[in-house]
Design an enzyme around this catalytic site. Sequence first.
Site, mmCIF file in Angstrom:
data_model
loop_
_atom_site.group_PDB
_atom_site.id
_atom_site.type_symbol
_atom_site.label_atom_id
_atom_site.label_comp_id
_atom_site.label_asym_id
_atom_site.label_seq_id
_atom_site.Cartn_x
_atom_site.Cartn_y
_atom_site.Cartn_z
ATOM 1 N N ARG A 30 -8.483 -3.016 3.796
ATOM 2 C CA ARG A 30 -8.562 -1.207 2.910
ATOM 3 C C ARG A 30 -9.374 -1.484 2.432
ATOM 4 N NH1 ARG A 30 -3.301 -0.283 5.688
ATOM 5 N NH2 ARG A 30 -1.963 -2.022 5.241
ATOM 6 N N TYR A 73 -3.017 -4.229 -8.014
ATOM 7 C CA TYR A 73 -2.680 -5.065 -7.603
ATOM 8 C C TYR A 73 -2.814 -6.434 -8.488
ATOM 9 C CZ TYR A 73 -0.819 -2.875 -2.966
ATOM 10 O OH TYR A 73 -0.124 -2.029 -2.512
ATOM 11 N N HIS A 128 -7.941 -10.226 8.377
ATOM 12 C CA HIS A 128 -7.173 -9.313 7.149
ATOM 13 C C HIS A 128 -8.299 -10.384 6.178
ATOM 14 C CE1 HIS A 128 -3.915 -10.082 4.441
ATOM 15 N NE2 HIS A 128 -3.485 -8.746 4.960
#
Length: 724
Positions: free
Chosen positions: A417, A510, A477
């Site tokens: 992302r 985050y 990922h």
Amino acid sequence: MTGTSTSTPPQPASVPVPAIDPSDSVPAGDLGPDENIAQILAADLPPDRYGNRELSWLAFNARVLALAEDRQQPLLERMKFLAIFASNLDEFYMVRIAGLKRRVEMGLQVASADGLSPSETLKKLAERTRELAERHARLFLDDIAPALVDEGISIVRWASLDDEERQRLGNYFRSKVFPVLTPLAVDPAHPFPYISGLSLNLAVLVRGPDSNAERFARVKVPNNVPRFVVVKRTPTEAEFLPLEDLIAAHLSMLFPGMEVVEHHLFRVTRNADLEVEEDRDEDLLQALERELVRRRFGPAVRLEVEEDIDPEVLDLLVSEIDVHPDDVQHVPGLLDLTSLWQVYDVDRPALKERPYVPATHPRFAEGETPKSVFATLREGDVLVHHPYESFATSVQRFIEQAANDPNVLAIKQTLYRTSGDSPIVDALIDAAEAGKQVVVIVEIKARFDEQANIKWARALERAGCHVVYGLVGLKTHCKTALVVRQEGGTIRRYAHVGTGNYNPKTARLYEDLGLFTADESICADLTDLFNVLTGYSRQTDYRSLLVAPQGVRLGIVERIEREIRHAQEGREAHIQIKMNHLVDEQTIDALYRASQAGVKVELLVRTFCTIKAGVPGLSENIVTRSILGRFLEHSRILYFANAGEPEYWIGSSDLMHRNLDRRVEVLCRVIDPIATEHLRACLDLAFAPETKAWELQPDGHWERSAGEVDYQERMMKQLGGRGE
């Protein structure tokens, strides 16, 4: 802070929500490649040793709601957590509830590991979600909204406006709103219109002048106009009118010659799961684009309506939208509190947390002067901790310096992302245009970021980058970057392995870790991994990394078993794991066996958590905590005491089936003494009795600890950023 890790409907640049994967609910007995061994080892463990995954998620969102209820939080921060809760719940319905409903419709009633069938789980979830949704709506209506009024911030209704305000907003309606409205009638010539997911809609009943018959029409509240219309804004006052109120006040303009009898607001949530058949003979990009179109038309899984909706209108909506009556939620007050982000943006710093400006890691600067990342890494590894330390002056600078350095020959990077205006992507494009070899693994199946990632993939391809979409059947990922540089007569490699995405926006929200290194073993492993991702390499063994789907679960369980042996032989044995989710049964069973052997096990789990902690005879040596706050706790850290020769690992993988079996994940061992000292300090603070946290009780509920120290505030002070 949440959810996620801290999406989904578009999120403002404050606290995005981590995606929920529906594919991670595995029937009992489906324990992955080592199933037989796992079942033998777990033979003496009780069958009811797992919690329910979906209920654990609702417990997490209840903790988010508790932050909104906490009067020690600044008022607008409390409202922010209301918006986060609403976004989280939307995604829960779109993915988790939708997945369970699909299983029931297909007749798949195999129980999950906790013993509940999909139907039984849905029944329990329905009761709990209604309770939380009611608590959420009432908190805004009865507590936070009145407190905002006391501070001069109001959400007003049309009836309370004076004549001047009505005239001004009427002009706004005619010029900005009316042109984009399309009333859709429902009659024999006009079928019931499609209602898009998460849109606000007005159900309108009108009557003609020559008939008493009432007719139904639907008016969609446009999502390209601000949800709240500004009525008044001064340094001390802000008034907002819901857009649906403005539209409702002017319905006569949409139905001239008709009498508007009544109107009611409603909102539909739809299944947003994607099922992409990955066939080697079909272009994955085209297959995904086709599925993205199909996603818009997923079946309805929830219908939200106003409390006072007319029963006949409700019956019509239930019938035409094809939603079960049990999936109707009557909402007191405003529908769709995700829109409260617009109110949060008011300039009232006294009602918010102080802004925080991340510090530059001291190894990457001399005073105010940036240092070469490559020169720094030749001196040793650097561990950077976001958002306390800057992403822009570490990760972003690493890629930008590599793109601009004439001695750099190649850049290889994974992108899961990234942000809409990504400096990382811009730097990769610059590098390719400068003639460097640039290889980018773009995960176009990243949930809710598929369209953005397709856009980036095409932009990178146009610039001459080698773009790969990963491996068939697996999501890529891992968060890895590798730079190959010519230095004199030798080639040297530099690497970054992280726990979070290459996204400069979420890097300020985050909490994540990233290791920069020139270690030859790690760089060689990453070279091999990129060859796996881009070619036909079948390598599964690595020197300094654990790589899923083959190696992460096995590597973790082996280290847990090693701690068990140490405990049995009287040596130091201690396990600490910080993660977003803990669901994998094999890993949980290994931790149970460790507890029974006397190993001290401390777990910090943000969201999904199906382990049972503190249960006599099973897990009395397991302590499970959860920390929620200003930032989304997103990093993964694993510590094994190993009889005085400790191991620290960081990486991208949570302990879930999807991560361990269906994704390419990387865990990297951290050896540098300064870096391991920092990880030690993080874990010590997280598990300290004085730190504020929620603790999982033996009966499965989460209870706030007695601690008063804010973990994230302490980290901000220790790592040298500044409040402004």
